[in-house]
Design an enzyme around this catalytic site. Structure first.
Site, short mmCIF file in Angstrom:
data_model
loop_
_atom_site.label_atom_id
_atom_site.label_comp_id
_atom_site.label_asym_id
_atom_site.label_seq_id
_atom_site.Cartn_x
_atom_site.Cartn_y
_atom_site.Cartn_z
N GLN A 66 -6.60 -4.67 -0.40
CA GLN A 66 -6.12 -4.70 -1.78
C GLN A 66 -5.95 -6.15 -2.24
O GLN A 66 -5.26 -6.94 -1.60
CB GLN A 66 -4.79 -3.97 -1.95
CG GLN A 66 -4.43 -3.88 -3.44
CD GLN A 66 -3.12 -3.19 -3.74
OE1 GLN A 66 -2.07 -3.66 -3.33
NE2 GLN A 66 -3.19 -2.07 -4.45
N CYS A 96 1.52 -3.12 -9.11
CA CYS A 96 2.70 -3.74 -8.50
C CYS A 96 3.60 -4.35 -9.58
O CYS A 96 3.14 -5.13 -10.40
CB CYS A 96 2.25 -4.81 -7.52
SG CYS A 96 3.63 -5.69 -6.79
N LYS A 135 -6.01 0.63 -8.25
CA LYS A 135 -4.76 1.36 -8.11
C LYS A 135 -3.87 0.97 -9.28
O LYS A 135 -3.61 -0.21 -9.50
CB LYS A 135 -4.06 1.03 -6.78
CG LYS A 135 -2.77 1.82 -6.56
CD LYS A 135 -2.22 1.65 -5.15
CE LYS A 135 -1.08 2.64 -4.89
NZ LYS A 135 0.18 2.27 -5.52
N GLY A 208 2.88 8.54 -5.27
CA GLY A 208 4.24 8.44 -5.79
C GLY A 208 5.11 9.61 -5.37
O GLY A 208 4.89 10.73 -5.82
N GLY A 209 6.06 9.36 -4.48
CA GLY A 209 7.05 10.37 -4.13
C GLY A 209 6.57 11.52 -3.27
O GLY A 209 7.31 12.48 -3.05
N ARG A 231 5.83 5.48 1.49
CA ARG A 231 6.97 5.31 2.39
C ARG A 231 7.10 6.40 3.45
O ARG A 231 7.50 6.14 4.58
CB ARG A 231 8.26 5.18 1.58
CG ARG A 231 8.38 3.80 0.94
CD ARG A 231 9.46 3.75 -0.09
NE ARG A 231 9.14 4.52 -1.27
CZ ARG A 231 9.99 4.81 -2.24
NH1 ARG A 231 11.24 4.39 -2.14
NH2 ARG A 231 9.62 5.50 -3.30
#
Length: 329
Positions: A66, A96, A135, A208-209, A231
């Site tokens: 990236q 970001c 992204k 996301g999530g 994460r």
């Protein structure tokens, strides 16, 4: 397998987290998932220590680099250089939200400048032997995502991009820290799914999530081409990655155990130590390997307390592993 198929499941690029040790570790758990580097800025690639910034183990493939930047000529040069290191994909960061990134005019702030993004990716595509992807977020600040996101996708697609990963949150550049930007702006999964229907020819991944493989599969079943997990893949890697090849990619081989993975990391650790590295540079990525299992606390505590000490070696990992094995017996 084509890289688009690997992109059915990917591990997000995460600053200070997805370094080469983390990627080597993740690859031991899934042979199929697409892995991403941390973001590297185009000027750093051009002027910095390239081997340190771009070096990776052949075992990491398929692996994507990236890049961050907003100057088409710089990004093209960085892409040319990176291509020499054998990456399978070059990705442009348009998501970001950090202050440092905004001041350099790249990352999420580029959502406000789709024409510039198109110029950047066109220059990168011209310089790259491998796929160039983007992204992005669904929008920033006062933008209305339902209006700006389709315009953004249309513009980058016209420049030659065929694969985009969309983080299903806005980035609030004013008033929120990068950390808060990962949690506070609400998720809008339906909008990302609507983009897939509106742009059937684009390969779109949702990010996301997403915290479990079951959630990932639900997005795929609903029509998304790919799912990117951040994460959760880092904090509970065994839960996400050990059965990914079977559950997401349809492989028939039995998944490894987390214990096997810990032992398979030992030669990598030994090589890193022999090259002058420190144990905790590797083991900090392994803390969550046994998350939720009996003995996990002992594993984590041993690594946390001992891996940073001078002279710490593979025996620390073996000692930590004994806590888990004792409970499994």
């Amino acid at each position: 397998m084509h890289i688009n198929q690997h992109a059915r499941l990917s591990v997000a690029p995460m600053m200070d987290w997805t370094d080469r040790h983390c990627r080597f570790f993740h690859r031991l758990m899934s042979a199929r998932a697409l892995l991403y580097t941390e973001m590297v800025t185009a000027p750093a690639v051009i002027h910095g220590d390239r081997d340190r910034l771009l070096g990776h183990d052949a075992a990491e493939h398929p692996v994507a680099l990236q890049l961050g930047g907003s100057d088409p000529a710089e990004l093209a040069e960085a892409t040319r250089i990176a291509a020499g290191y054998g990456y399978d994909e070059i990705n442009l960061n348009v998501g970001c939200p950090s202050d440092r990134v905004q001041s350099g005019c790249f990352g999420a702030v580029l959502m406000e400048r789709p024409t510039l993004v198109a110029e950047c990716v066109a220059a990168m595509i011209a310089a790259s032997p491998v796929e160039v992807t983007v992204k992005c977020r669904i929008g920033v600040d006062e933008q209305i995502p339902e209006e700006t996101l389709p315009r953004f996708l249309e513009t980058v697609a016209a420049a030659g991009v065929t694969r985009v990963t969309i983080h299903a949150r806005k980035a609030w550049l004013q008033g929120l820290s990068p950390k808060e930007n990962r949690d506070i702006p609400p998720l809008d999964y339906p909008l990302v799914h609507a983009m897939k229907r509106a742009f059937p020819r684009l390969h779109l991944s949702i990010n996301g999530g997403i915290a479990t493989l079951a959630e990932a599969q639900a997005h795929l079943d609903a029509g998304m081409d790919g799912v990117m997990i951040g994460r959760a893949a880092y904090h509970t890697p065994a839960e996400i990655l050990l059965s990914a090849d079977r559950d997401i990619f349809g492989e028939t081989t039995s998944p490894k155990t987390a214990e096997q993975v810990a032992l398979e990391m030992l030669p990598h650790i030994e090589a890193h130590l022999a090259a002058g590295g420190r144990l905790n540079q590797v083991t900090r990525h392994m803390l969550g390997l046994f998350a939720g299992r009996p003995g996990a606390r002992g594993w984590k505590r041993t690594l946390s307390e001992e891996a940073h000490r001078d002279g710490a070696g593979p025996e620390v990992v073996e000692r930590a592993l004994a806590h888990v094995i004792r409970h499994a017996a």
